[in-house]
Design a protein around this motif. Structure first.
Motif, PDB file in Angstrom:
ATOM      1  N   GLN A 116       0.827  -1.205   0.000  1.00 59.05           N
ATOM      2  CA  GLN A 116       0.000   0.000   0.000  1.00 59.05           C
ATOM      3  C   GLN A 116       0.865   1.261   0.000  1.00 59.05           C
ATOM      4  OE1 GLN A 116      -2.316   1.002   3.629  1.00 59.05           O
ATOM      5  NE2 GLN A 116      -4.112   0.974   2.290  1.00 59.05           N
ATOM      6  N   GLN A 117       1.905   1.262   0.811  1.00 62.33           N
ATOM      7  CA  GLN A 117       2.808   2.405   0.862  1.00 62.33           C
ATOM      8  C   GLN A 117       3.570   2.568  -0.450  1.00 62.33           C
ATOM      9  OE1 GLN A 117       5.171   1.599   4.363  1.00 62.33           O
ATOM     10  NE2 GLN A 117       3.412   1.784   5.743  1.00 62.33           N
ATOM     11  N   ALA A 118       3.938   1.445  -1.066  1.00 65.04           N
ATOM     12  CA  ALA A 118       4.652   1.500  -2.343  1.00 65.04           C
ATOM     13  C   ALA A 118       3.761   2.067  -3.444  1.00 65.04           C
ATOM     14  CB  ALA A 118       5.146   0.108  -2.721  1.00 65.04           C
ATOM     15  N   VAL A 119       2.496   1.682  -3.438  1.00 59.14           N
ATOM     16  CA  VAL A 119       1.548   2.206  -4.430  1.00 59.14           C
ATOM     17  C   VAL A 119       1.377   3.714  -4.244  1.00 59.14           C
ATOM     18  CG1 VAL A 119      -0.858   2.152  -5.211  1.00 59.14           C
ATOM     19  CG2 VAL A 119       0.355   0.015  -4.739  1.00 59.14           C
ATOM     20  N   ALA A 123       2.033   6.726  -7.006  1.00 61.03           N
ATOM     21  CA  ALA A 123       1.101   7.817  -7.286  1.00 61.03           C
ATOM     22  C   ALA A 123       1.801   9.165  -7.170  1.00 61.03           C
ATOM     23  CB  ALA A 123      -0.088   7.751  -6.341  1.00 61.03           C
ATOM     24  N   GLN A 124       2.635   9.293  -6.155  1.00 62.04           N
ATOM     25  CA  GLN A 124       3.369  10.540  -5.961  1.00 62.04           C
ATOM     26  C   GLN A 124       4.375  10.750  -7.089  1.00 62.04           C
ATOM     27  OE1 GLN A 124       5.613  10.748  -2.307  1.00 62.04           O
ATOM     28  NE2 GLN A 124       5.704  12.971  -2.358  1.00 62.04           N
ATOM     29  N   ARG A 125       5.064   9.672  -7.479  1.00 60.33           N
ATOM     30  CA  ARG A 125       6.061   9.779  -8.559  1.00 60.33           C
ATOM     31  C   ARG A 125       5.396  10.177  -9.872  1.00 60.33           C
ATOM     32  NH1 ARG A 125      11.335   7.760  -9.571  1.00 60.33           N
ATOM     33  NH2 ARG A 125      11.998   8.755 -11.491  1.00 60.33           N
ATOM     34  N   GLY A 126       4.234   9.589 -10.166  1.00 60.89           N
ATOM     35  CA  GLY A 126       3.541   9.889 -11.412  1.00 60.89           C
ATOM     36  C   GLY A 126       2.607  11.075 -11.329  1.00 60.89           C
TER      37      GLY A 126
END
Length: 211
Positions: A116-119, A123-126
């Motif tokens: 969940q944290q990786a997703v 989202a933040q990166r994209g």
């Protein structure tokens, strides 16, 4: 890596990682043309080729990756994908694996929370959110199912449906966003490759008895 003991059996996690990587490489290779066709409709048309290149690079290192602790292997795998996939997908897929590796390295959080944290990092990166016709439209509902501890066999049957939901969406990020309403009616290629990889991984884990 260490062996995982299940009732009545011992699972070699190194061999499992090698098998998962190989299966993902084969799945992307067999679907390269379809992924390119999806991308050709709303993008550059090279998503399948880029993904195949990345997965082949990952497969070339799978024995070395399998010999590492899981957290270290995920970070190394993420780095490989960033360097080899190219386009927008490389940093996104790479971020996912890098952040999973960082989360696992703490040893304090269970995998659904790590994922969940990786997703969220993807989202933040994209700079994107679910509903904008990206691979997040697969990753976010997948994360929700993992948080609910959905059985892997059942999850494998549901993932493609997440990607199909992008067909009716209007693209709001990436090259496809330039098409506006004309992007509606086409599956997002990133969502398609994400669904393919996630489904393949779930099936391999199910066959290994880790569902």
């Amino acid at each position: 890596m260490i062996a995982v003991r299940q009732p009545g059996r011992v699972i070699d996690t190194a061999a499992l990682m090698s098998r998962v990587i190989g299966a993902c490489r084969d799945a992307v290779g067999s679907e390269e043309a379809r992924l390119c066709d999806l991308d050709r409709a709303i993008g550059d048309g090279d998503h399948g080729t880029n993904m195949r290149r990345g997965l082949e690079a990952l497969a070339a290192e799978r024995e070395q990756l399998a010999a590492m602790p899981l957290a270290e292997a995920m970070i190394a795998a993420g780095t490989i994908l960033v360097m080899t996939i190219g386009g927008a997908a490389g940093p996104l897929y790479g971020t996912l694996l890098l952040e999973i590796g960082k989360g696992l390295s703490t040893g304090r959080v269970e995998f659904p929370q790590v994922f969940q944290q990786a997703v969220a990092a993807v989202a933040q990166r994209g700079r994107s959110s679910p509903g904008e016709k990206t691979l997040l439209d697969v990753l976010v509902p997948l994360s929700d199912e993992l948080i609910k501890h959905t059985d892997m066999r059942r999850l494998a049957e549901k993932i493609q449906g997440f990607a199909e939901m992008t067909i009716d969406m209007k693209a709001l990020r990436g090259r496809a966003s330039f098409l506006g309403e004309r992007s509606v009616g086409h599956m997002d290629p990133g969502a398609a490759s994400c669904a393919l990889l996630a489904t393949t991984a779930c099936r391999e884990l199910t066959e290994a008895g880790l569902a």
